[in-house]
Enzyme design. Structure first.
Site, mmCIF file in Angstrom:
data_model
loop_
_atom_site.group_PDB
_atom_site.id
_atom_site.type_symbol
_atom_site.label_atom_id
_atom_site.label_comp_id
_atom_site.label_asym_id
_atom_site.label_seq_id
_atom_site.Cartn_x
_atom_site.Cartn_y
_atom_site.Cartn_z
ATOM 1 N N LYS A 38 0.841 -1.207 0.000
ATOM 2 C CA LYS A 38 0.000 0.000 0.000
ATOM 3 C C LYS A 38 0.877 1.259 0.000
ATOM 4 C CE LYS A 38 -0.366 -0.228 5.066
ATOM 5 N NZ LYS A 38 -1.211 -0.710 6.176
ATOM 6 N N ARG A 136 -10.651 0.247 15.061
ATOM 7 C CA ARG A 136 -10.594 0.980 13.794
ATOM 8 C C ARG A 136 -11.748 0.506 12.910
ATOM 9 N NH1 ARG A 136 -4.827 1.196 10.705
ATOM 10 N NH2 ARG A 136 -5.325 -0.967 10.247
ATOM 11 N N HIS A 165 -6.406 -7.157 13.137
ATOM 12 C CA HIS A 165 -5.182 -6.356 13.100
ATOM 13 C C HIS A 165 -4.830 -5.916 14.519
ATOM 14 C CE1 HIS A 165 -2.115 -3.998 11.122
ATOM 15 N NE2 HIS A 165 -2.554 -2.869 11.608
ATOM 16 N N ARG A 221 1.064 -10.833 7.058
ATOM 17 C CA ARG A 221 0.882 -9.619 6.247
ATOM 18 C C ARG A 221 1.967 -8.582 6.554
ATOM 19 N NH1 ARG A 221 -4.278 -9.615 8.944
ATOM 20 N NH2 ARG A 221 -3.653 -7.655 9.913
ATOM 21 N N TYR A 265 14.973 31.339 5.752
ATOM 22 C CA TYR A 265 13.794 32.063 6.244
ATOM 23 C C TYR A 265 13.827 32.240 7.758
ATOM 24 C CZ TYR A 265 11.599 31.298 1.675
ATOM 25 O OH TYR A 265 11.307 31.295 0.355
ATOM 26 N N CYS A 312 13.533 24.838 3.408
ATOM 27 C CA CYS A 312 12.629 25.557 2.503
ATOM 28 C C CYS A 312 11.802 24.548 1.709
ATOM 29 C CB CYS A 312 13.423 26.431 1.540
ATOM 30 S SG CYS A 312 14.639 27.498 2.343
ATOM 31 N N ASP A 314 12.001 23.821 -1.464
ATOM 32 C CA ASP A 314 12.771 23.101 -2.479
ATOM 33 C C ASP A 314 14.250 22.967 -2.157
ATOM 34 O OD1 ASP A 314 10.359 23.505 -4.111
ATOM 35 O OD2 ASP A 314 11.099 25.568 -4.240
#
Ligand SMILES: *Cc1c(COP(=O)(O)O)cnc(C)c1O
Length: 372
Positions: A38, A136, A165, A221, A265, A312, A314
């Site tokens: 997943k 859940r 689970h 699993r 920043y 930042c 990027d």
């Protein structure tokens, strides 16, 4: 070699195969192994992970969403693909058409799935999800036998499996775990007395697979361990894993600033002496949490170097230790090894105040994954 952008992710598919084989070696031969892929294989790439897992003994795949299941089907995987939760009712026709096995938890969904299977002239497999204490999804353990008996009356449905689970499988000695196992085992036993026989009973995530062999039942699993990461400190030493993901970049700019200058920043970091700064083209849009600002280290020139100033969107900046020569294009490692040093996903997660799971699946699609 990456060239359009000097920031990328290396994925070691042999490590994934090694980890799956290591799990396979710990479970009985007749026990099925569902590789949980997943969230795009916990950020590693679902298709490539599935391929490597299959080569090392996985029997089927577990995903969270219909889209994730379709991605595997579209890639040509013919093994069983299971949803770990119940999808929207609108998806039932697609599930039947593409042979995707849902988890089943509600009457409404069961009726719709049955109708879709009848309309297609076939049967639809499902796995009954039993909530033994996680709180859940799933039918509460005490209500599961009555629910399953009711399901039996619906045409064209096949209860291939039943599962639960664990909330605390990674915390040895937790009483919640024992209670969950007890409730789940009792519910399965009661199903059997009612003549309901799910062929695949399963419960074990990575932690339970490694720490509680009594939870292996008919299938395990594992997710996080496939990628070479540990579910918690408790499993270190329980298995030899090889982590598959490295986060890398190249220095995009080098400059020297005098004492008393601020960086990034908010100017949260100031130089106390003449300092060489290396800029790295990785930022929070790539999944490097801004909360790591001034708290993390990277590998540069085979050494640990401090990240300085705010991360930042990027880019981020690194303080180059005195005497070390750095050039534009030099490799920077956020997670992985360089020279004799290494920084683990666990270390980065601890500095970020989270878990390796969240970091691994959070590195964005903007970073190209390179496979070897
Ligand atoms: C994600 C998930 C797993 C895998 O958990 P890991 O801790 O990564 O091994 C197993 N079962 C279910 C139901 C899950 O949602």
């Amino acid at each position: 070699m990456p060239y359009r952008r000097y920031a990328w992710i290396d994925i070691d598919t042999e490590a994934i195969a090694h980890n799956v084989a290591a799990i396979r070696a710990r479970i009985p031969e007749r026990t099925l192994l569902m590789a949980v892929v997943k969230a795009d294989g916990y950020g590693h790439g679902a298709i490539e992970t599935a391929r490597a897992a299959l080569s090392a003994g996985a029997d089927r795949f577990g995903v969270a969403t219909v889209e994730e299941a379709l991605e595997l089907r579209d890639a040509g995987f013919t093994q069983p693909v299971q949803l770990l939760s119940e999808p929207p009712i609108d998806a039932v026709d697609l599930l039947v058409e593409r042979d995707i096995i849902p988890a089943l938890t509600t009457r409404e969904f069961a009726q719709a799935l049955s109708r879709a299977a009848v309309a297609a002239g076939g049967t639809a497999r499902f796995h009954l999800k039993i909530d033994s204490g996680m709180g859940r999804i799933g039918v509460r353990a005490a209500e599961a036998p009555a629910f399953a008996t009711w399901l039996k009356e619906l045409p064209a449905l096949d209860m291939e499996g039943a599962f639960t689970h664990f909330a605390t499988a990674d915390a040895p000695g937790d009483p919640g775990f024992d209670l969950q196992l007890e409730r789940f085992s009792a519910a399965i036993a009661e199903l059997r007395t009612e003549g309901l026989r799910p062929r695949i009973v399963h419960a074990a995530n990575s932690a339970a697979t490694l720490l509680h062999s009594e939870t292996h039942f008919d299938m395990v699993r594992p997710g996080i361990v496939i990628y070479g990461l540990h579910p918690s400190d408790a499993t270190y030493g329980a298995i030899d894993l090889v982590s598959a993901m490295s986060i890398k970049a190249r220095v995009s700019y080098v400059k020297t600033i005098p004492a008393g200058e601020g960086v990034s920043y908010g100017l949260t970091w100031h130089s106390s002496a003449t300092t060489t700064i290396a800029t790295v083209p990785l930022g929070y849009a790539d999944g490097v949490h801004r909360t790591l600002s001034n708290k993390m280290q990277v590998l540069l020139g085979g050494r640990r170097c401090r990240q300085i100033g705010r991360v930042c969107m990027d880019q981020l900046m690194v303080e180059v230790p005195g005497g070390m020569h750095v050039s534009t294009g030099d490799e920077v490692v956020l997670v992985g090894s360089q020279g004799g040093e290494s920084i683990s996903m666990d270390e980065l997660a601890e500095r970020a105040g989270t878990i390796n799971y969240e970091l691994a699946c959070g590195f964005s699609r903007r970073l190209t994954r390179y496979y070897r």
